[in-house]
Design a protein around this motif. Sequence first.
Motif, PDB file in Angstrom:
ATOM      1  N   VAL A   1      14.791   5.657  -0.938  1.00 18.44           N
ATOM      2  CA  VAL A   1      13.660   6.089  -0.116  1.00 18.44           C
ATOM      3  C   VAL A   1      12.577   5.028  -0.210  1.00 18.44           C
ATOM      4  O   VAL A   1      12.152   4.657  -1.299  1.00 18.44           O
ATOM      5  CB  VAL A   1      13.115   7.463  -0.580  1.00 18.44           C
ATOM      6  N   GLY A   2      12.166   4.528   0.945  1.00 18.17           N
ATOM      7  CA  GLY A   2      11.077   3.560   1.016  1.00 18.17           C
ATOM      8  C   GLY A   2       9.841   4.236   1.588  1.00 18.17           C
ATOM      9  O   GLY A   2       9.953   5.128   2.428  1.00 18.17           O
ATOM     10  N   THR A   3       8.670   3.817   1.142  1.00 17.86           N
ATOM     11  CA  THR A   3       7.423   4.381   1.652  1.00 17.86           C
ATOM     12  C   THR A   3       6.494   3.254   2.097  1.00 17.86           C
ATOM     13  O   THR A   3       6.560   2.141   1.577  1.00 17.86           O
ATOM     14  CB  THR A   3       6.711   5.242   0.593  1.00 17.86           C
ATOM     15  N   SER A   4       5.635   3.587   3.053  1.00 16.07           N
ATOM     16  CA  SER A   4       4.684   2.615   3.568  1.00 16.07           C
ATOM     17  C   SER A   4       3.486   3.350   4.165  1.00 16.07           C
ATOM     18  O   SER A   4       3.649   4.445   4.719  1.00 16.07           O
ATOM     19  CB  SER A   4       5.345   1.763   4.655  1.00 16.07           C
ATOM     20  N   GLY A   5       2.346   2.755   4.087  1.00 14.40           N
ATOM     21  CA  GLY A   5       1.169   3.295   4.746  1.00 14.40           C
ATOM     22  C   GLY A   5       1.044   2.788   6.172  1.00 14.40           C
ATOM     23  O   GLY A   5       0.135   3.176   6.894  1.00 14.40           O
ATOM     24  N   THR A   6       1.986   1.938   6.598  1.00 10.95           N
ATOM     25  CA  THR A   6       1.912   1.280   7.896  1.00 10.95           C
ATOM     26  C   THR A   6       2.818   1.899   8.962  1.00 10.95           C
ATOM     27  O   THR A   6       2.363   2.226  10.045  1.00 10.95           O
ATOM     28  CB  THR A   6       2.273  -0.213   7.745  1.00 10.95           C
ATOM     29  N   SER A   7       4.136   2.018   8.657  1.00 11.30           N
ATOM     30  CA  SER A   7       5.078   2.481   9.680  1.00 11.30           C
ATOM     31  C   SER A   7       6.422   2.861   9.060  1.00 11.30           C
ATOM     32  O   SER A   7       6.717   2.518   7.914  1.00 11.30           O
ATOM     33  CB  SER A   7       5.318   1.387  10.723  1.00 11.30           C
ATOM     34  N   PHE A   8       7.242   3.561   9.867  1.00 15.93           N
ATOM     35  CA  PHE A   8       8.613   3.870   9.437  1.00 15.93           C
ATOM     36  C   PHE A   8       9.405   2.580   9.266  1.00 15.93           C
ATOM     37  O   PHE A   8      10.176   2.432   8.320  1.00 15.93           O
ATOM     38  CB  PHE A   8       9.325   4.768  10.460  1.00 15.93           C
ATOM     39  N   ASP A   9       9.223   1.641  10.185  1.00 12.72           N
ATOM     40  CA  ASP A   9       9.917   0.359  10.112  1.00 12.72           C
ATOM     41  C   ASP A   9       9.607  -0.358   8.804  1.00 12.72           C
ATOM     42  O   ASP A   9      10.506  -0.834   8.109  1.00 12.72           O
ATOM     43  CB  ASP A   9       9.518  -0.520  11.303  1.00 12.72           C
ATOM     44  N   ASP A  10       8.338  -0.398   8.447  1.00 12.44           N
ATOM     45  CA  ASP A  10       7.939  -1.055   7.209  1.00 12.44           C
ATOM     46  C   ASP A  10       8.512  -0.330   5.998  1.00 12.44           C
ATOM     47  O   ASP A  10       8.938  -0.965   5.029  1.00 12.44           O
ATOM     48  CB  ASP A  10       6.414  -1.141   7.118  1.00 12.44           C
ATOM     49  N   ALA A  11       8.564   0.994   6.025  1.00  8.21           N
ATOM     50  CA  ALA A  11       9.123   1.756   4.916  1.00  8.21           C
ATOM     51  C   ALA A  11      10.599   1.418   4.715  1.00  8.21           C
ATOM     52  O   ALA A  11      11.065   1.270   3.580  1.00  8.21           O
ATOM     53  CB  ALA A  11       8.949   3.257   5.164  1.00  8.21           C
ATOM     54  N   ALA A  12      11.359   1.269   5.806  1.00  9.10           N
ATOM     55  CA  ALA A  12      12.774   0.891   5.697  1.00  9.10           C
ATOM     56  C   ALA A  12      12.899  -0.508   5.115  1.00  9.10           C
ATOM     57  O   ALA A  12      13.745  -0.767   4.250  1.00  9.10           O
ATOM     58  CB  ALA A  12      13.443   0.967   7.065  1.00  9.10           C
ATOM     59  N   ARG A  13      12.045  -1.410   5.579  1.00 13.85           N
ATOM     60  CA  ARG A  13      12.092  -2.787   5.067  1.00 13.85           C
ATOM     61  C   ARG A  13      11.736  -2.848   3.577  1.00 13.85           C
ATOM     62  O   ARG A  13      12.307  -3.640   2.824  1.00 13.85           O
ATOM     63  CB  ARG A  13      11.159  -3.681   5.878  1.00 13.85           C
ATOM     64  N   VAL A  14      10.809  -2.021   3.144  1.00 14.33           N
ATOM     65  CA  VAL A  14      10.435  -1.963   1.722  1.00 14.33           C
ATOM     66  C   VAL A  14      11.649  -1.558   0.882  1.00 14.33           C
ATOM     67  O   VAL A  14      11.932  -2.157  -0.160  1.00 14.33           O
ATOM     68  CB  VAL A  14       9.263  -0.975   1.506  1.00 14.33           C
ATOM     69  N   ALA A  15      12.389  -0.541   1.336  1.00 19.30           N
ATOM     70  CA  ALA A  15      13.568  -0.075   0.594  1.00 19.30           C
ATOM     71  C   ALA A  15      14.643  -1.154   0.525  1.00 19.30           C
ATOM     72  O   ALA A  15      15.202  -1.420  -0.538  1.00 19.30           O
ATOM     73  CB  ALA A  15      14.131   1.195   1.230  1.00 19.30           C
ATOM     74  N   VAL A  16      14.918  -1.802   1.645  1.00 16.75           N
ATOM     75  CA  VAL A  16      15.943  -2.852   1.677  1.00 16.75           C
ATOM     76  C   VAL A  16      15.524  -4.040   0.817  1.00 16.75           C
ATOM     77  O   VAL A  16      16.319  -4.572   0.040  1.00 16.75           O
ATOM     78  CB  VAL A  16      16.232  -3.298   3.127  1.00 16.75           C
ATOM     79  N   ARG A  17      14.261  -4.439   0.918  1.00 15.59           N
ATOM     80  CA  ARG A  17      13.757  -5.564   0.129  1.00 15.59           C
ATOM     81  C   ARG A  17      13.885  -5.278  -1.365  1.00 15.59           C
ATOM     82  O   ARG A  17      14.338  -6.116  -2.144  1.00 15.59           O
ATOM     83  CB  ARG A  17      12.302  -5.840   0.498  1.00 15.59           C
TER      84      ARG A  17
END
Length: 74
Positions: free
Chosen positions: A11-27
């Motif tokens: 599970v990725g989280t972000s204060g910016t967007s769903f796209d950014d949250a997915a990228r956080v998890a993958v990164r």
Amino acid sequence: MSGVYKSIEMVGTSGTSFDDAARVAVRRAGESMRDLEWMEVVEQRGYIKGGEIHEFQVKVKLWFKLEGSEGANS
């Protein structure tokens, strides 16, 4: 592209967007795992506070190839 793959969920989280949250998890997964090849967004949700979205959350499934799995079906 034969071989054997394993999947995990993160599970990725972000204060910016769903796209950014997915990228956080993958990164983050890429920091400790090798050979990540595929991802799938399984769920999306957001945390609301005061009528505004404060956090975007995405559950992703990530697949990576197991080492030594080339030609595993031969």
